[in-house]
Write a protein that holds these residues in place. Structure first.
Motif, mmCIF file in Angstrom:
data_model
loop_
_atom_site.group_PDB
_atom_site.id
_atom_site.type_symbol
_atom_site.label_atom_id
_atom_site.label_comp_id
_atom_site.label_asym_id
_atom_site.label_seq_id
_atom_site.Cartn_x
_atom_site.Cartn_y
_atom_site.Cartn_z
ATOM 1 N N LEU A 1 0.599 -1.267 -0.203
ATOM 2 C CA LEU A 1 -0.048 0.583 -0.034
ATOM 3 C C LEU A 1 1.351 1.309 0.026
ATOM 4 N N THR A 2 0.609 2.417 -0.869
ATOM 5 C CA THR A 2 1.362 3.199 -1.054
ATOM 6 C C THR A 2 0.785 4.274 -0.307
ATOM 7 N N PHE A 3 1.575 5.741 0.454
ATOM 8 C CA PHE A 3 0.702 6.559 1.866
ATOM 9 C C PHE A 3 1.818 7.738 1.397
ATOM 10 N N ARG A 4 1.012 8.613 1.132
ATOM 11 C CA ARG A 4 1.420 9.795 0.973
ATOM 12 C C ARG A 4 1.148 11.108 2.449
ATOM 13 N N GLY A 5 2.350 11.562 2.833
ATOM 14 C CA GLY A 5 2.175 12.300 3.961
ATOM 15 C C GLY A 5 3.482 13.654 3.508
ATOM 16 N N PRO A 6 3.626 13.965 4.941
ATOM 17 C CA PRO A 6 3.995 15.482 5.068
ATOM 18 C C PRO A 6 5.996 15.401 5.207
ATOM 19 N N ALA A 7 5.851 14.001 4.788
ATOM 20 C CA ALA A 7 7.808 13.014 5.261
ATOM 21 C C ALA A 7 7.334 12.480 3.869
ATOM 22 N N GLY A 8 6.599 12.312 3.577
ATOM 23 C CA GLY A 8 6.900 12.126 1.466
ATOM 24 C C GLY A 8 6.244 10.844 1.613
ATOM 25 N N GLU A 9 6.264 9.846 0.496
ATOM 26 C CA GLU A 9 5.410 8.984 -0.075
ATOM 27 C C GLU A 9 6.269 8.292 0.273
ATOM 28 N N PHE A 10 5.720 6.742 1.162
ATOM 29 C CA PHE A 10 5.934 4.933 0.980
ATOM 30 C C PHE A 10 5.170 4.201 1.369
ATOM 31 N N THR A 11 5.780 3.231 1.320
ATOM 32 C CA THR A 11 5.056 1.912 0.904
ATOM 33 C C THR A 11 4.930 0.720 2.111
ATOM 34 N N GLY A 12 4.272 0.111 2.106
ATOM 35 C CA GLY A 12 4.164 -0.982 3.141
ATOM 36 C C GLY A 12 3.011 -2.048 3.090
ATOM 37 N N LYS A 13 3.122 -3.038 3.578
ATOM 38 C CA LYS A 13 3.077 -4.838 2.986
ATOM 39 C C LYS A 13 1.846 -5.039 4.915
ATOM 40 N N ARG A 14 3.474 -4.975 5.792
ATOM 41 C CA ARG A 14 3.168 -6.055 6.933
ATOM 42 C C ARG A 14 2.644 -4.875 8.651
ATOM 43 N N PHE A 15 1.479 -4.687 9.099
ATOM 44 C CA PHE A 15 1.315 -3.969 9.975
ATOM 45 C C PHE A 15 0.482 -4.452 10.941
ATOM 46 N N ARG A 16 0.694 -3.212 12.470
ATOM 47 C CA ARG A 16 -0.277 -4.168 13.282
ATOM 48 C C ARG A 16 -1.538 -3.501 13.320
ATOM 49 N N VAL A 17 -2.311 -3.874 13.842
ATOM 50 C CA VAL A 17 -3.150 -3.039 14.053
ATOM 51 C C VAL A 17 -3.573 -2.621 15.753
ATOM 52 N N ARG A 18 -4.125 -1.722 15.662
ATOM 53 C CA ARG A 18 -4.237 0.117 16.738
ATOM 54 C C ARG A 18 -5.610 0.105 16.384
ATOM 55 N N LYS A 19 -6.943 -0.160 17.947
ATOM 56 C CA LYS A 19 -7.773 -0.257 17.752
ATOM 57 C C LYS A 19 -7.603 0.709 18.805
ATOM 58 N N GLU A 20 -9.063 1.726 18.820
ATOM 59 C CA GLU A 20 -9.243 3.118 18.964
ATOM 60 C C GLU A 20 -10.199 3.593 19.109
ATOM 61 N N GLY A 21 -10.742 2.706 20.049
ATOM 62 C CA GLY A 21 -12.341 2.677 20.659
ATOM 63 C C GLY A 21 -12.955 2.370 19.278
ATOM 64 N N ARG A 22 -13.924 2.595 18.134
ATOM 65 C CA ARG A 22 -14.468 1.712 17.047
ATOM 66 C C ARG A 22 -13.614 1.883 16.174
ATOM 67 N N LYS A 23 -12.501 3.289 16.184
ATOM 68 C CA LYS A 23 -11.996 3.412 14.266
ATOM 69 C C LYS A 23 -10.421 2.361 14.821
ATOM 70 N N THR A 24 -10.237 1.878 13.192
ATOM 71 C CA THR A 24 -9.026 0.380 13.517
ATOM 72 C C THR A 24 -8.053 1.383 12.809
ATOM 73 N N ARG A 25 -6.879 1.644 13.448
ATOM 74 C CA ARG A 25 -5.228 2.169 12.448
ATOM 75 C C ARG A 25 -5.415 0.504 12.941
ATOM 76 N N PHE A 26 -3.624 1.443 11.781
ATOM 77 C CA PHE A 26 -3.099 0.301 11.405
ATOM 78 C C PHE A 26 -1.365 1.182 11.848
ATOM 79 N N THR A 27 0.023 0.529 12.177
ATOM 80 C CA THR A 27 1.017 1.321 12.036
ATOM 81 C C THR A 27 2.375 -0.022 11.315
ATOM 82 N N CYS A 28 3.059 1.001 10.595
ATOM 83 C CA CYS A 28 2.869 0.087 9.135
ATOM 84 C C CYS A 28 4.486 -0.066 10.268
ATOM 85 N N LEU A 29 4.871 -1.588 9.780
ATOM 86 C CA LEU A 29 5.979 -2.122 10.356
ATOM 87 C C LEU A 29 7.335 -1.678 9.930
#
Length: 152
Positions: A102-130
């Motif tokens: 997956l490709t992401f764009r942000g203030p630090a530029g563009e990066f890709t990632g395939k492996r993530f740790r799940v982070r549940k925040e209430g009803r939201k699901t977010r992911f930390t790119c490993l």
């Protein structure tokens, strides 16, 4: 209508058709309501299950109330909904690997990632790119092929 559930801008309505004379239940089917709002104006569009709506996150509680049907597109839609409903939910701390990077764009530029740790925040699901420890939001992650990773 005997039950409804709303998920964001989509509502799933279980509709019961009865014979007036005897009050006999003839059929229970689903209508999908697409909801949009612009200012104070609310727009609704209803799509019958036999039209094979693209929205297929109908909850089991509604699917279990439906009567059998021989309409091919409704049968296919119900099966898609059941497959989605049967997916095991991700838990906080789970490790997942997506089939495609997956490709992401942000203030630090563009990066890709395939492996993530799940982070549940209430009803939201977010992911930390490993790969770089960046917190990410992955839209429609349930629609992307992934596998669970067991920690060594």
């Amino acid at each position: 209508m005997i039950e409804y559930r709303r998920k964001g801008c989509v509502a799933y309505l279980a509709i019961e058709n009865r014979r007036v004379e005897t009050d006999e239940v003839l059929e229970v089917w689903v209508s999908v309501a697409l909801i949009s709002q612009k200012g104070s104006e609310v727009c609704l569009k209803y799509v019958s299950e036999d039209a094979g709506p693209a929205e297929d996150e109908c909850p089991k509680s509604i699917l279990d109330k439906l009567t059998p049907t021989d309409k091919k597109s409704a049968v296919a839609w119900r099966e898609r909904c059941r497959q989605f409903a049967d997916m095991e939910p991700l838990k906080d701390g789970d490790l997942v690997e997506f089939e495609d990077a997956l490709t992401f764009r942000g203030p630090a530029g563009e990066f890709t990632g395939k492996r993530f740790r799940v982070r549940k925040e209430g009803r939201k699901t977010r992911f930390t790119c490993l790969e770089n420890n960046t917190l990410c939001q992955i839209t429609h992650y349930k629609r992307r092929p992934y596998k669970m990773i067991l920690e060594a």
